[in-house]
Design a protein around this motif. Sequence first.
Motif, PDB file in Angstrom:
ATOM      1  N   THR A 145       0.838  -1.203   0.000  1.00 26.18           N
ATOM      2  CA  THR A 145       0.000   0.000   0.000  1.00 26.18           C
ATOM      3  C   THR A 145       0.868   1.247   0.000  1.00 26.18           C
ATOM      4  N   LEU A 149      -2.847   4.171  -3.231  1.00 28.40           N
ATOM      5  CA  LEU A 149      -3.602   2.920  -3.104  1.00 28.40           C
ATOM      6  C   LEU A 149      -4.625   3.019  -1.984  1.00 28.40           C
ATOM      7  N   LYS A 150      -4.278   3.711  -0.912  1.00 29.55           N
ATOM      8  CA  LYS A 150      -5.242   3.905   0.180  1.00 29.55           C
ATOM      9  C   LYS A 150      -6.452   4.689  -0.298  1.00 29.55           C
ATOM     10  N   ARG A 153      -8.611   2.483  -2.618  1.00 30.21           N
ATOM     11  CA  ARG A 153      -9.370   1.485  -1.860  1.00 30.21           C
ATOM     12  C   ARG A 153     -10.500   2.132  -1.069  1.00 30.21           C
ATOM     13  N   ARG A 228      -6.162  -9.226  -3.779  1.00 29.59           N
ATOM     14  CA  ARG A 228      -5.035  -8.549  -4.424  1.00 29.59           C
ATOM     15  C   ARG A 228      -4.290  -9.585  -5.261  1.00 29.59           C
ATOM     16  N   SER A 286       5.207   4.444   2.438  1.00 30.97           N
ATOM     17  CA  SER A 286       3.819   4.133   2.091  1.00 30.97           C
ATOM     18  C   SER A 286       2.879   5.032   2.848  1.00 30.97           C
TER      19      SER A 286
END
Length: 286
Positions: A145, A149-150, A153, A228, A286
Amino acid sequence: MWVGITRQVGSRVSERSCHTFVIPAYGESPFLDECVSSVIAQDVPVEVIISTSTPNDVITSVAEKFGVKLIVNDNRQGIARDWTAAYEVATTRYVTLAHQDDIYDPKYSRLVVEAAQRNTNSSIVFCDYVERLTYIGGESKVRETNSILKVKRLILRVCYLRSVAIHQRWRKLLLLRFGSPISCPTVLFNKELCGSFRFDPSFKVNVDWDAWLRLAKMKGAFVFVRSRAVQHRIYADSATSRGLRSKDRQLEDKRIFESLWPRYVAAVLSALYRLSYGSNSLSDQS
């Protein structure tokens, strides 16, 4: 109209398969071998085809090594044309345009095909993914992540809530109004609903985001598999990295946002989106 020639260099075809991986290979990717290896290792029968408008010894040798069909098209006019040619050569109901740099988990095909079969009116099925950072020298590591990406999502969580399928046009468009949380290499197309779909050659980078917006206005649900099951490779010479350096990505983001929002809102969203570009770097943060 796609024009090309077919060269059969292998015979990896299963009569039982309803799913084809078509790899739109370009240039001399050092990762093509790893991609093909991952798609032929699926835990259900699949068909595998390499489609290219830039035939060379690297692509031919990989096709021969794994015994997969190689289709050469002579209409090299950019990534959208290549993707359209790749989409057209698949004869099965379901097709995934596998990016030549990426790696597919052995369960990917089973997960997305089963989701498509449970939701027979789905136009596309896609899954979550992680990033594989590859550094100069060849060292690689998986990044589960990061900030972008956070955000993706979060958008998916809000739009899908407890469901796996979005049917309404307005909900499909809502999913895409703040950016594209759908990663192109994870997408399975249902050709029975998508039909003779063509990617827009006026885009160089956001070919996929534009495609999802047009498909959102058509019949068919968007189905999300939360596993994933794809590793999307990030490296210095990837298409995304080149698009950022050339500023094509920034210009096309602005173009799409302006088609979805009033200009002042589009300007704000474009500015916010630019802040996320650092997540495409090889930084381990990240």
